[in-house]
Design a protein around this motif. Structure first.
Motif, mmCIF file in Angstrom:
data_model
loop_
_atom_site.group_PDB
_atom_site.id
_atom_site.type_symbol
_atom_site.label_atom_id
_atom_site.label_comp_id
_atom_site.label_asym_id
_atom_site.label_seq_id
_atom_site.Cartn_x
_atom_site.Cartn_y
_atom_site.Cartn_z
ATOM 1 N N ILE A 460 -39.264 84.144 29.250
ATOM 2 C CA ILE A 460 -38.789 82.939 28.572
ATOM 3 C C ILE A 460 -39.879 81.870 28.688
ATOM 4 C CG2 ILE A 460 -36.370 83.444 29.109
ATOM 5 C CD1 ILE A 460 -36.587 81.106 31.189
ATOM 6 N N ALA A 461 -39.771 80.849 27.861
ATOM 7 C CA ALA A 461 -40.739 79.740 27.897
ATOM 8 C C ALA A 461 -39.985 78.420 27.916
ATOM 9 C CB ALA A 461 -41.692 79.794 26.709
ATOM 10 N N ILE A 462 -40.543 77.453 28.665
ATOM 11 C CA ILE A 462 -39.989 76.100 28.759
ATOM 12 C C ILE A 462 -41.104 75.131 28.369
ATOM 13 C CG2 ILE A 462 -38.887 74.391 30.249
ATOM 14 C CD1 ILE A 462 -38.149 76.786 32.106
ATOM 15 N N HIS A 463 -40.865 74.349 27.321
ATOM 16 C CA HIS A 463 -41.844 73.382 26.841
ATOM 17 C C HIS A 463 -41.356 71.977 27.214
ATOM 18 C CE1 HIS A 463 -43.936 76.262 24.020
ATOM 19 N NE2 HIS A 463 -42.795 76.912 24.254
ATOM 20 N N ILE A 464 -42.190 71.212 27.908
ATOM 21 C CA ILE A 464 -41.882 69.830 28.273
ATOM 22 C C ILE A 464 -42.973 68.956 27.668
ATOM 23 C CG2 ILE A 464 -41.499 68.190 30.154
ATOM 24 C CD1 ILE A 464 -40.662 70.498 31.922
ATOM 25 N N PHE A 465 -42.606 68.192 26.633
ATOM 26 C CA PHE A 465 -43.573 67.408 25.859
ATOM 27 C C PHE A 465 -43.266 65.919 26.011
ATOM 28 C CE2 PHE A 465 -44.153 65.005 21.909
ATOM 29 C CZ PHE A 465 -45.525 65.097 21.733
ATOM 30 N N ASN A 466 -44.349 65.097 26.071
ATOM 31 C CA ASN A 466 -44.177 63.645 26.006
ATOM 32 C C ASN A 466 -45.229 63.085 25.064
ATOM 33 O OD1 ASN A 466 -46.523 62.130 27.627
ATOM 34 N ND2 ASN A 466 -46.045 64.029 28.755
ATOM 35 N N ASN A 467 -44.875 62.038 24.348
ATOM 36 C CA ASN A 467 -45.785 61.442 23.366
ATOM 37 C C ASN A 467 -46.591 60.281 23.958
ATOM 38 O OD1 ASN A 467 -43.704 59.648 23.632
ATOM 39 N ND2 ASN A 467 -43.409 59.287 21.442
ATOM 40 N N GLY A 468 -46.881 60.370 25.249
ATOM 41 C CA GLY A 468 -47.700 59.355 25.909
ATOM 42 C C GLY A 468 -49.176 59.581 25.648
ATOM 43 N N PRO A 469 -50.032 58.908 26.405
ATOM 44 C CA PRO A 469 -51.483 59.064 26.210
ATOM 45 C C PRO A 469 -51.930 60.480 26.552
ATOM 46 C CG PRO A 469 -51.033 57.794 28.197
ATOM 47 C CD PRO A 469 -49.720 57.936 27.492
ATOM 48 N N SER A 470 -52.967 60.940 25.847
ATOM 49 C CA SER A 470 -53.475 62.292 26.073
ATOM 50 C C SER A 470 -54.319 62.338 27.341
ATOM 51 C CB SER A 470 -54.313 62.738 24.875
ATOM 52 O OG SER A 470 -55.424 61.872 24.701
ATOM 53 N N LYS A 517 -53.589 66.410 23.157
ATOM 54 C CA LYS A 517 -54.435 65.966 22.061
ATOM 55 C C LYS A 517 -54.226 64.469 21.840
ATOM 56 C CE LYS A 517 -52.835 68.777 18.956
ATOM 57 N NZ LYS A 517 -52.630 69.462 17.664
ATOM 58 N N ALA A 518 -55.297 63.812 21.405
ATOM 59 C CA ALA A 518 -55.215 62.388 21.120
ATOM 60 C C ALA A 518 -54.265 62.141 19.955
ATOM 61 C CB ALA A 518 -56.608 61.832 20.805
ATOM 62 N N ASN A 519 -53.528 61.031 20.015
ATOM 63 C CA ASN A 519 -52.567 60.623 18.989
ATOM 64 C C ASN A 519 -51.450 61.652 18.805
ATOM 65 O OD1 ASN A 519 -54.152 58.311 18.409
ATOM 66 N ND2 ASN A 519 -55.445 59.526 17.034
ATOM 67 N N TRP A 520 -51.236 62.451 19.811
ATOM 68 C CA TRP A 520 -50.144 63.436 19.756
ATOM 69 C C TRP A 520 -49.335 63.397 21.043
ATOM 70 C CZ3 TRP A 520 -49.713 68.373 22.397
ATOM 71 C CH2 TRP A 520 -48.622 69.146 21.970
ATOM 72 N N GLY A 521 -49.983 63.676 22.178
ATOM 73 C CA GLY A 521 -49.287 63.644 23.444
ATOM 74 C C GLY A 521 -49.735 64.778 24.336
ATOM 75 N N THR A 522 -48.873 65.123 25.282
ATOM 76 C CA THR A 522 -49.172 66.162 26.272
ATOM 77 C C THR A 522 -47.962 67.069 26.405
ATOM 78 O OG1 THR A 522 -50.634 64.646 27.466
ATOM 79 C CG2 THR A 522 -49.883 66.604 28.646
ATOM 80 N N GLU A 523 -48.231 68.364 26.517
ATOM 81 C CA GLU A 523 -47.161 69.349 26.629
ATOM 82 C C GLU A 523 -47.507 70.334 27.746
ATOM 83 O OE1 GLU A 523 -44.491 72.090 23.657
ATOM 84 O OE2 GLU A 523 -46.682 72.197 23.432
ATOM 85 N N PHE A 524 -46.555 70.540 28.642
ATOM 86 C CA PHE A 524 -46.659 71.565 29.677
ATOM 87 C C PHE A 524 -45.738 72.723 29.288
ATOM 88 C CE2 PHE A 524 -48.326 67.990 31.978
ATOM 89 C CZ PHE A 524 -49.264 68.538 32.840
ATOM 90 N N ILE A 525 -46.259 73.940 29.426
ATOM 91 C CA ILE A 525 -45.526 75.138 29.037
ATOM 92 C C ILE A 525 -45.385 76.030 30.260
ATOM 93 C CG2 ILE A 525 -45.458 77.136 27.510
ATOM 94 C CD1 ILE A 525 -47.251 75.596 25.591
ATOM 95 N N LEU A 526 -44.139 76.338 30.638
ATOM 96 C CA LEU A 526 -43.854 77.267 31.720
ATOM 97 C C LEU A 526 -43.386 78.584 31.107
ATOM 98 C CD1 LEU A 526 -43.028 74.239 32.787
ATOM 99 C CD2 LEU A 526 -42.107 75.519 34.729
ATOM 100 N N GLU A 527 -44.019 79.672 31.475
ATOM 101 C CA GLU A 527 -43.606 80.999 31.028
ATOM 102 C C GLU A 527 -43.185 81.786 32.252
ATOM 103 O OE1 GLU A 527 -47.053 82.325 28.996
ATOM 104 O OE2 GLU A 527 -46.590 81.261 27.134
ATOM 105 N N LEU A 528 -41.913 82.196 32.276
ATOM 106 C CA LEU A 528 -41.325 82.816 33.466
ATOM 107 C C LEU A 528 -40.729 84.174 33.112
ATOM 108 C CD1 LEU A 528 -39.435 79.691 34.838
ATOM 109 C CD2 LEU A 528 -41.567 80.638 35.724
ATOM 110 N N PRO A 529 -40.847 85.147 34.016
ATOM 111 C CA PRO A 529 -40.162 86.432 33.799
ATOM 112 C C PRO A 529 -38.666 86.273 34.042
ATOM 113 C CG PRO A 529 -41.282 86.435 35.918
ATOM 114 C CD PRO A 529 -41.653 85.139 35.252
#
Length: 545
Positions: A460-470, A517-529
């Protein structure tokens, strides 16, 4: 040439001493001559100065100048230090301002001598009893001294030139037999000192210099062999030291990381126990309230029904009862009491929801892998951070959740809650810093988006995104390094993402990525069995991402 230089230096020194001796003798002689002139001038000027006869004083100093051609200046001062007679001015002088020299002489006891470039100025106060009548000063030319010094200096120069010529002639003769071989030896020595050990001194005679050259060549050969051996040992020692230093540095870094992680784990374990205890203490009275609210609602509704039925059968109660009904506003109570009970029910449900979140989050100390709903872990973490989400920015941070239908996975949910806590806390800090930045704020409202999806039956994958500074490119590769942080001192240890990376990759055999990425944000992706990591499972590389 060295001997010649020594001779010239010696003659120069003798000449300087002679010049100094002549100067000292002349100084003493000129002081004595000036003192005699001052004695004469003091005796003849005392009475006219007492009566302030400026004409007589001017004639006296003019007569003194005619008898002493070396006299360059002369002044007579009154008791206030003003000039009343000047050698270079005819007749009396009526100065309106005091002369600094005159004031100095009047206030001085002994004779004052002042050496200037062209003359010696001497002066003293004229005293009658205890009264200071004034002062006199004269100037004697130092031209005779300069002539004597020039004569001595010229004699020294002539002697030095003669000695230098003789020394140079002797040096030329000596250099042919001694200096040339020694010079070759000196040149070879300097080259050896610079690191050139291949130098050899040529042997062209059979005297003592030849023996010295032979010994020097043998010494050079042995020195070259010794330095080669020392260089080999030095290189080997440096290699060993470098290896030991690297190993020690890695051991110290690993020890610091382990120690800090143990402290962090102990803190999280203590936090879990505290949260579990608080949840338990809240749950007991909350259960009483929640369980009795249903019965209380039923009982109160029955009572309201009875009152309504009573009012229907007895629409005209006695006057006293009617006054009591009007006093308590029975109609309002009948309409508002069910709403009050409903709001109490909502509050009780909210308390139960908070308790469930605290219990879910408090599973930090659980060490075994157990099936768990990953969404419960995310929601419990958001519940813990709810106050920060509301207060981080002016209008709060909007949380958007897109949960896919996922089955429970085998995991240590307490550790994953710690990962969620670290990533979400960093996202809140980034959005808060962006809101407080002096530059123009983003047009998008501060948002955290959480999305889950299934990659395959086993992942499975868990995406945690925020639209803050890159995140800057140069620090992107250091995000998961221990002790690396961009926060100021005291606001971060640099271990949050490092521990999170270790929990995901080592404890759960998963993967943790970061995209920014600039003008987009930051995303952390967790991939777990989805199954226990010790069990055989397909590689995620084959799964659809």
């Amino acid at each position: 040439m060295t001997m010649t230089g020594l001779v010239v230096i010696a003659i120069s020194g003798v000449t300087a001493l002679s010049v100094q001796r002549e100067q000292n003798t002349f100084h003493q002689e000129w002081k004595e001559r000036a003192s005699l002139l001052l004695d004469t001038l003091e005796v003849v000027a005392r009475d006219p100065l007492y009566d302030l006869e400026a004409d007589v004083l001017s004639q006296l100093i003019s007569a003194l100048a005619q008898n002493h051609p070396l006299l360059t200046s002369g002044h007579i001062y009154d008791s206030d230090g003003r000039i009343i007679a000047d050698l270079h001015r005819q007749g009396p002088v009526y100065a309106t301002q005091s002369s600094p020299l005159g004031q100095r002489l009047i206030n001085s006891e002994p004779t004052v001598f002042i050496w200037q470039s062209q003359q010696l100025v001497a002066g003293r106060a004229i005293i009658a009893g205890e009264q200071r009548l004034g002062a006199v000063s004269i100037g004697l030319s130092t031209a005779p001294l300069q002539q004597k010094v020039a004569r001595v200096r010229n004699q020294g120069i002539v002697i030095a030139l003669i000695a230098g010529g003789l020394g140079a002639s002797i040096a030329v003769v000596l250099s042919r037999s001694i200096t040339t071989p020694l010079q070759a030896l000196v040149v070879a020595t300097r080259k050896i000192a610079q690191g050139d050990l291949n130098q050899q001194v040529p042997i062209q005679s059979h005297d003592e210099l030849a023996v010295l050259a032979q010994s020097f060549n043998e010494m050079t050969s042995r020195l070259q062999q010794t330095l080669s051996l020392l260089q080999a040992h030095k290189d080997e020692l440096e290699q060993r030291v470098q290896e030991r230093t690297q190993a020690l540095s890695e051991a110290i870094q690993h020890l610091q990381q382990t120690q800090t992680q143990l402290v962090q784990s102990e803190k999280m374990s203590s936090l879990g126990q505290l949260v579990a205890g608080v949840a338990h203490e809240i749950n007991n009275p909350a259960s009483f309230i929640h369980g009795n609210l249903t019965y209380a609602s039923t009982y109160i509704q029955d009572l309201l029904d009875i009152i309504t039925l009573y009012q229907r059968h007895y629409p005209n109660p006695p006057a006293g009862l009617q006054e009591a009904i009007d006093a308590v506003d029975l109609a309002f109570i009948q309409s508002d009491l069910p709403k009050l009970l409903q709001s109490m029910q909502v509050g009780s449900d909210r308390i139960n929801e908070i308790v469930r979140s605290l219990r879910t989050f408090s599973r930090l100390e659980e060490g075994d892998f157990k099936p768990a709903d990953i969404h419960d872990g995310i929601d419990s973490t958001l519940m813990i951070l709810k106050h920060r989400l509301k207060m981080a920015t002016g209008n709060g941070i909007q949380v958007v959740k897109h949960y896919a239908p996922l089955d429970p996975i085998d995991c240590r949910l307490g550790q994953l809650n710690q990962v969620f806590m670290n990533i979400l806390t960093n996202a809140i800090d980034a959005l808060q810093d962006q809101e407080a930045a002096p530059s123009s704020p983003s047009q998008q409202p501060p948002t955290i988006e959480i999305r889950t999806r299934s990659l395959s039956p086993d992942w499975i994958a868990i995406h945690i995104f925020n639209n803050g500074p890159s995140i800057d490119t140069e620090i992107h590769s250091k995000l998961f390094d221990p002790f690396f942080t961009t926060k100021s001192v005291g606001q971060g240890t640099g271990l949050g993402l490092s521990i999170s990376y270790q929990i995901v990759t080592e404890h759960h055999r998963g993967r943790l990525y970061c995209h920014s990425k600039a003008n987009w944000g930051t995303e952390f992706i967790l991939e777990l069995p989805t199954h226990h990591p010790d069990e055989t499972m397909p590689d995620l590389a084959a799964a659809d991402r």
